[in-house]
Design a protein around this motif. Structure first.
Motif, PDB file in Angstrom:
ATOM      1  N   ALA A   1       1.081   4.073  -3.142  1.00 43.69           N
ATOM      2  CA  ALA A   1       0.233   5.536  -2.533  1.00 43.69           C
ATOM      3  C   ALA A   1       1.679   6.249  -3.664  1.00 43.69           C
TER       4      ALA A   1
ATOM      5  N   LEU B   1      -4.653  -5.397  -4.140  1.00 41.60           N
ATOM      6  CA  LEU B   1      -3.585  -4.600  -4.164  1.00 41.60           C
ATOM      7  C   LEU B   1      -2.733  -4.192  -5.962  1.00 41.60           C
TER       8      LEU B   1
ATOM      9  N   ARG C   1       0.702  -1.517  -0.201  1.00 35.54           N
ATOM     10  CA  ARG C   1      -0.019   0.244  -0.254  1.00 35.54           C
ATOM     11  C   ARG C   1       0.997   1.363  -0.132  1.00 35.54           C
ATOM     12  N   GLU C   2       1.832   1.193   0.788  1.00 36.95           N
ATOM     13  CA  GLU C   2       2.969   2.327   0.743  1.00 36.95           C
ATOM     14  C   GLU C   2       3.850   2.723  -0.255  1.00 36.95           C
TER      15      GLU C   2
END
Length: 401
Positions: free
Chosen positions: A184, A240, A180-181
């Motif tokens: 982003a 993701l 997720r990091e």
């Protein structure tokens, strides 16, 4: 090996190659090892670990085989150099903190397309972003390709651990959090995952001793844990974003790694060379492809001959298995009080009585790629021909670690 070394000595003498120390790369053994790795992989692509070769010409040779696809590099400067010389798929296996190299990567479109960086914590993402902050946007809207390393060391009990200290990412939740990091950050592109089961691939297991039985038992117990954790982590990250590759294994774990549905490619390199450490595995026996020749320069006692040099001790936990292996003549051993020394190495035993000043003793390094840091070139032997020499990274003027 005795007959093969006799042939090599004859070829070197005919060519007047009498400088010692020297290194000989036996292409027959190298190619046979490549074929055996491909057989063991059974169709799964093999990514070549460059640190096990450190010879650009040998990387190019093995990559001409269809079973081998891409390079697993050990540093970003090395990866940039390889891409400059035509390589188009290089995964850097270790995180980088080389800010200048990151800026060079960001400024080279071809490198951005070809190189994938390894990450395992947010601090590395922040370092990458800071290093290239004033270069945004990247050329042509490119992004820096990254992959997550998953730790698959085996920890069956609190305080008990088998495997290298590598990534802090151990669980599917941790892998998904890091993913997720990454997604982003608009300048980064998550394309893959890697997990190296070093406690299987890199630990010898054929000893007929209680230790050998314990190692084989540890490997058998840890394989289901690796497979389950890797599959779950891959699934969590793929929720993701899509992934191009899932890299796993090493020369010593090809059979178990290829059986995992989550894995798309296997890393291997040392098996091409067949160094001394690889004499002690149950499931495979590579041919010795790299031989090191040293001169006898002293005879301090009737059954002792002293070699010039020889102290090329392999990295890792110090021990006898990190010493070179004496390949020829048979019947020699290192002196217990000296072992292999930086500038002189005494060898002892009945065979030493027949050695004279100027004779050659042949060694094999415990590891595959480290000899390339001591030689500018290898002599190439193919069948009954001496083909000349091929430069190592050092011979091309490069030093990456």
């Amino acid at each position: 090996m005795t007959d093969r070394i006799a042939t090599i000595e004859r070829l070197l003498a005919r060519a007047g190659a009498d400088q010692r120390p020297l290194a000989v790369l036996d292409l027959d053994a190298f190619d046979a090892n490549a074929e055996d790795l491909a057989r063991r992989a059974q169709g799964m692509p093999i990514r070549v670990a460059s640190k096990s070769l450190r010879v650009r010409g040998l990387l190019e040779r093995v990559l001409r085989r269809p079973e081998f696809q891409g390079i697993l590099s050990y540093s970003l400067p090395e990866a940039l150099w390889l891409v400059e010389h035509g390589m188009d798929d290089v995964v850097v296996a270790y995180p980088t903190a080389e800010r200048a190299a990151l800026r060079e990567l960001a400024a080279r479109p071809a490198a951005l397309d070809a190189i994938t960086l390894m990450v395992d914590e947010v601090a590395q993402l922040e370092l990458i972003s800071a290093a290239i902050a004033d270069l945004a946007p990247l050329p042509g809207g490119s992004r820096i390709r990254v992959a997550i390393e998953l730790d698959v060391s085996y920890a069956p009990l609190p305080g008990v651990r088998f495997g290298a200290f590598r990534s802090p990412v151990r669980t599917p939740a941790q892998a998904a959090a890091l993913a997720r990091e990454i997604v982003a950050r608009p300048q980064l592109l998550l394309v893959g995952m890697m997990a190296y089961e070093g406690h299987i691939a890199g630990v010898t297991d054929n000893a007929r001793t209680p230790y050998g039985m314990a190692v084989r038992g540890m490997k058998a117990l840890s394989r289901p844990d690796i497979a389950a954790r890797r599959a779950e982590a891959v699934a969590a990250v793929r929720e993701l974003t899509d992934l191009e590759f899932i890299n796993g294994g090493g020369t010593g774990s090809i059979e178990s790694t290829r059986a995992e549905a989550a894995v798309t490619e296997i890393a291997a390199g040392s098996g091409l060379i067949g160094p001394g450490l690889f004499d002690r595995y149950v499931d495979f026996t590579p041919q010795p492809a790299l031989l090191l020749a040293l001169s006898v320069v002293r005879r301090p006692a009737p059954e002792v001959a002293t070699l010039l040099g020889g102290g090329w001790i392999a990295s890792g936990v110090p021990g006898e298995d990190r010493l070179p292996t004496i390949a020829h003549p048979v019947g020699l051993a290192f002196a217990p009080q000296e072992a292999a020394g930086e500038v002189q190495t005494p060898v002892m035993g009945p065979a030493a009585a027949d050695l004279r000043v100027g004779d050659t003793v042949w060694l094999r390094h415990a590891k595959a790629g480290e000899p390339a840091e001591h030689f500018t070139h290898y002599h190439l032997v193919d069948g009954d021909e001496l083909l000349g020499t091929i430069p190592t990274y050092r011979g091309e003027g490069e030093l990456f670690l």
